[in-house]
Design an enzyme around this catalytic site. Sequence first.
Site, PDB file in Angstrom:
ATOM      1  N   SER A  60      -9.555   0.421   4.048  1.00 15.35           N
ATOM      2  CA  SER A  60      -8.987   0.083   5.361  1.00 15.35           C
ATOM      3  C   SER A  60      -8.362   1.329   5.969  1.00 15.35           C
ATOM      4  O   SER A  60      -7.575   2.017   5.311  1.00 15.35           O
ATOM      5  CB  SER A  60      -7.902  -0.972   5.206  1.00 15.35           C
ATOM      6  OG  SER A  60      -8.457  -2.120   4.606  1.00 15.35           O
ATOM      7  N   GLU A 112      -3.647   3.762   6.612  1.00 12.92           N
ATOM      8  CA  GLU A 112      -3.518   3.433   5.184  1.00 12.92           C
ATOM      9  C   GLU A 112      -4.201   4.527   4.363  1.00 12.92           C
ATOM     10  O   GLU A 112      -3.734   4.915   3.307  1.00 12.92           O
ATOM     11  CB  GLU A 112      -4.170   2.082   4.875  1.00 12.92           C
ATOM     12  CG  GLU A 112      -4.133   1.761   3.392  1.00 12.92           C
ATOM     13  CD  GLU A 112      -4.669   0.381   3.032  1.00 12.92           C
ATOM     14  OE1 GLU A 112      -4.534  -0.546   3.852  1.00 12.92           O
ATOM     15  OE2 GLU A 112      -5.206   0.239   1.921  1.00 12.92           O
ATOM     16  N   ARG A 144       0.821  -1.232   0.000  1.00  9.08           N
ATOM     17  CA  ARG A 144       0.000   0.000   0.000  1.00  9.08           C
ATOM     18  C   ARG A 144       0.848   1.273   0.000  1.00  9.08           C
ATOM     19  O   ARG A 144       0.498   2.283   0.618  1.00  9.08           O
ATOM     20  CB  ARG A 144      -0.960   0.036   1.201  1.00  9.08           C
ATOM     21  CG  ARG A 144      -1.899  -1.108   1.273  1.00  9.08           C
ATOM     22  CD  ARG A 144      -2.855  -1.237   0.087  1.00  9.08           C
ATOM     23  NE  ARG A 144      -3.533  -2.511   0.205  1.00  9.08           N
ATOM     24  CZ  ARG A 144      -3.109  -3.624  -0.404  1.00  9.08           C
ATOM     25  NH1 ARG A 144      -2.068  -3.601  -1.244  1.00  9.08           N
ATOM     26  NH2 ARG A 144      -3.741  -4.763  -0.221  1.00  9.08           N
TER      27      ARG A 144
HETATM   28  C1  FAD Z   1     -15.356  -0.279   0.804  1.00  8.39           C
HETATM   29  C2  FAD Z   1     -13.914  -0.099   0.371  1.00  8.39           C
HETATM   30  C3  FAD Z   1     -13.077  -1.193   0.281  1.00  8.39           C
HETATM   31  C4  FAD Z   1     -11.738  -1.048  -0.105  1.00  8.39           C
HETATM   32  N1  FAD Z   1     -10.944  -2.158  -0.171  1.00  8.39           N
HETATM   33  C5  FAD Z   1      -9.665  -2.029  -0.566  1.00  8.39           C
HETATM   34  C6  FAD Z   1      -8.827  -3.180  -0.692  1.00  8.39           C
HETATM   35  O1  FAD Z   1      -9.244  -4.308  -0.476  1.00  8.39           O
HETATM   36  N2  FAD Z   1      -7.544  -2.990  -1.089  1.00  8.39           N
HETATM   37  C7  FAD Z   1      -7.048  -1.748  -1.370  1.00  8.39           C
HETATM   38  O2  FAD Z   1      -5.872  -1.653  -1.741  1.00  8.39           O
HETATM   39  N3  FAD Z   1      -7.809  -0.656  -1.258  1.00  8.39           N
HETATM   40  C8  FAD Z   1      -9.100  -0.755  -0.874  1.00  8.39           C
HETATM   41  N4  FAD Z   1      -9.879   0.350  -0.769  1.00  8.39           N
HETATM   42  C9  FAD Z   1      -9.275   1.670  -0.978  1.00  8.39           C
HETATM   43  C10 FAD Z   1      -9.338   2.159  -2.415  1.00  8.39           C
HETATM   44  O3  FAD Z   1     -10.476   1.625  -3.075  1.00  8.39           O
HETATM   45  C11 FAD Z   1      -8.132   1.849  -3.267  1.00  8.39           C
HETATM   46  O4  FAD Z   1      -6.941   2.180  -2.626  1.00  8.39           O
HETATM   47  C12 FAD Z   1      -8.255   2.571  -4.610  1.00  8.39           C
HETATM   48  O5  FAD Z   1      -7.392   1.993  -5.502  1.00  8.39           O
HETATM   49  C13 FAD Z   1      -7.990   4.058  -4.507  1.00  8.39           C
HETATM   50  O6  FAD Z   1      -8.408   4.621  -5.734  1.00  8.39           O
HETATM   51  P1  FAD Z   1      -9.146   6.009  -5.834  1.00  8.39           P
HETATM   52  O7  FAD Z   1      -9.315   6.296  -7.271  1.00  8.39           O
HETATM   53  O8  FAD Z   1     -10.344   6.055  -4.993  1.00  8.39           O
HETATM   54  O9  FAD Z   1      -8.009   6.957  -5.230  1.00  8.39           O
HETATM   55  P2  FAD Z   1      -8.214   8.296  -4.417  1.00  8.39           P
HETATM   56  O10 FAD Z   1      -8.665   7.967  -3.043  1.00  8.39           O
HETATM   57  O11 FAD Z   1      -8.981   9.283  -5.204  1.00  8.39           O
HETATM   58  O12 FAD Z   1      -6.691   8.771  -4.353  1.00  8.39           O
HETATM   59  C14 FAD Z   1      -5.707   7.981  -3.733  1.00  8.39           C
HETATM   60  C15 FAD Z   1      -4.352   8.677  -3.942  1.00  8.39           C
HETATM   61  O13 FAD Z   1      -4.036   8.683  -5.317  1.00  8.39           O
HETATM   62  C16 FAD Z   1      -3.898  10.020  -5.802  1.00  8.39           C
HETATM   63  N5  FAD Z   1      -4.401  10.001  -7.172  1.00  8.39           N
HETATM   64  C17 FAD Z   1      -5.601   9.548  -7.607  1.00  8.39           C
HETATM   65  N6  FAD Z   1      -5.635   9.579  -8.950  1.00  8.39           N
HETATM   66  C18 FAD Z   1      -4.440  10.083  -9.370  1.00  8.39           C
HETATM   67  C19 FAD Z   1      -3.852  10.349 -10.633  1.00  8.39           C
HETATM   68  N7  FAD Z   1      -4.480  10.104 -11.791  1.00  8.39           N
HETATM   69  N8  FAD Z   1      -2.605  10.860 -10.665  1.00  8.39           N
HETATM   70  C20 FAD Z   1      -1.917  11.105  -9.533  1.00  8.39           C
HETATM   71  N9  FAD Z   1      -2.420  10.867  -8.304  1.00  8.39           N
HETATM   72  C21 FAD Z   1      -3.662  10.357  -8.234  1.00  8.39           C
HETATM   73  C22 FAD Z   1      -4.644  10.888  -4.816  1.00  8.39           C
HETATM   74  O14 FAD Z   1      -4.159  12.194  -4.760  1.00  8.39           O
HETATM   75  C23 FAD Z   1      -4.354  10.148  -3.532  1.00  8.39           C
HETATM   76  O15 FAD Z   1      -3.061  10.422  -3.093  1.00  8.39           O
HETATM   77  C24 FAD Z   1     -11.232   0.238  -0.403  1.00  8.39           C
HETATM   78  C25 FAD Z   1     -12.091   1.345  -0.341  1.00  8.39           C
HETATM   79  C26 FAD Z   1     -13.412   1.188   0.051  1.00  8.39           C
HETATM   80  C27 FAD Z   1     -14.308   2.392   0.109  1.00  8.39           C
END
Ligand code: FAD
Length: 317
Positions: A240, A310, A187
Site C-alpha cells: 500500500s 506507508e 504500520r
Molecule cells: C502486493 C503487495 C501487497 C502487500 N500487502 C501488504 C499488507 O497487506 N499488509 C502489510 O503490512 N504490508 C503489505 N505489503 C508490504 C510488505 O509486504 C510488508 O510490509 C513486508 O512485511 C515488508 O517486508 P520486506 O521484507 O519486503 O521489507 P523491506 O521492504 O525489505 O524493508 C522494510 C523495512 O524494514 C527494514 N528491514 C528489512 N529487514 C530488516 C532487518 N532484518 N533488520 C532491520 N531492518 C530491516 C528495511 O530497511 C525497511 O526499513 C505488501 C507488498 C506488496 C508488494
Amino acid sequence: MPARSEREVVVRLAGRELRVRRHEPLSRYTTFRIGGPADYLVRAGDRPALELALEWAEREGLPVTVIGGGSNLLVRDGGIRGLVVVFRAAGEALDGSLELVPDDGATVVTLLATAPLSWAGHRTSELGLAGLEWAAGLPGVVGGAVVNNAGAHGGEIGSVLVDVELYDLVERRVVRWTRADVAPRYRMTELKAQPRPRRYVVLSARLRLVPGDAASLLRTATENARWRREHQPTGPCAGSVFTNPPGTYAGYLIEQAGLKGLQIGRMKVSERHANFFVNLGGATAAEALALLDAVQRRVSEHFGILLQPEIEVIGEP
Ligand SMILES: Cc1cc2nc3c(=O)[nH]c(=O)nc-3n(C[C@H](O)[C@H](O)[C@H](O)COP(=O)(O)OP(=O)(O)OC[C@H]3O[C@@H](n4cnc5c(N)ncnc54)[C@H](O)[C@@H]3O)c2cc1C
C-alpha cells in the site's frame, strides 16, 4: 580485493569468502523493480553471512542499510551509499527458520528474520498455531514485517510479538527488545522510526501463538492468499502506497477522487486497487514520486485529507 567479475569481487575475511557486488542496481531487489545503484551490495541468506558483511563494512568504514524482500521500499534513482545487505533466505530449506517452545498452553515461535513471511503464515497454520494466518500471501520476510509491523485481515505481527533479537551496529553486540520497546502501532514501530543509517538489524523474532485447528487455519491462510491474488495487482508494485487515514481507506479516497489509472511516465495507479502503484516497465523513482505527489495533492483538494506514505522512500535523489 581480487576481481571476480566487473561487478562482483570476492573479499577474504576471517578465513571466509564474501561476495561483494559493486554499483549493483537496487531495482533487482525491490518488488517495484525500481532503485538506483548500491555502492556495494551483499546477499546474506543467514546470520554468519550477515556478520561477515557487517565486519567488512566496519573495516571499510561504510554505512550499512539492511533490506529484506524490498516490498515496502521505494529506492530513489541515485541509489544508496555504502553497503546494502539483502538479508533474506536463499533456497527452499526453511524449516530451520522456525523453532517452537511450549509456553503455558501457548507456543512461543522463534522465526529467523530471513524467513519469508508468507511461508511463516502457512507453516504455523499447518502446525495448528493461530495468530499468523493473515500473513499467507504477503511478500517480504520476517525482519521487514517486524520493522513495518505488517498486518492484514485484522491481524498484525505486533499483536503476537514477544520480543526481537537485534544486532546493535554501534555497540557491536546482540541485544533483545521486548514488544514494549518495539512499540508496534499501525504500520509503524520504534525500529522504523529510527533515522538512517539505522543502528539495529533484526536477527529473529519470537511470537506467541495459541493452539488452533490446523485444517481450519490452513483454509483461512489459503483463502487469504487467494484473496490477495484476486484483489491486488500482479505486476511490479510495492505494498500500500499510503496508510489508511482514521475511519476511511486510502484506496477508496484515491478512487473517489477519480485517480484510478492515473499515469505519470511508466508509473500508474493500479486499476485493480487504487492504493497500489504499478511499474509498467522501466519506471523511475522520480516518476513514482511524481505520481505519489499528484495523488496526495488531488486527494487533499477533494477531501482535505493529506495521505501519508506507508512505503518507505530511501536513497539519494
Ligand atoms: C502486493 C503487495 C501487497 C502487500 N500487502 C501488504 C499488507 O497487506 N499488509 C502489510 O503490512 N504490508 C503489505 N505489503 C508490504 C510488505 O509486504 C510488508 O510490509 C513486508 O512485511 C515488508 O517486508 P520486506 O521484507 O519486503 O521489507 P523491506 O521492504 O525489505 O524493508 C522494510 C523495512 O524494514 C527494514 N528491514 C528489512 N529487514 C530488516 C532487518 N532484518 N533488520 C532491520 N531492518 C530491516 C528495511 O530497511 C525497511 O526499513 C505488501 C507488498 C506488496 C508488494
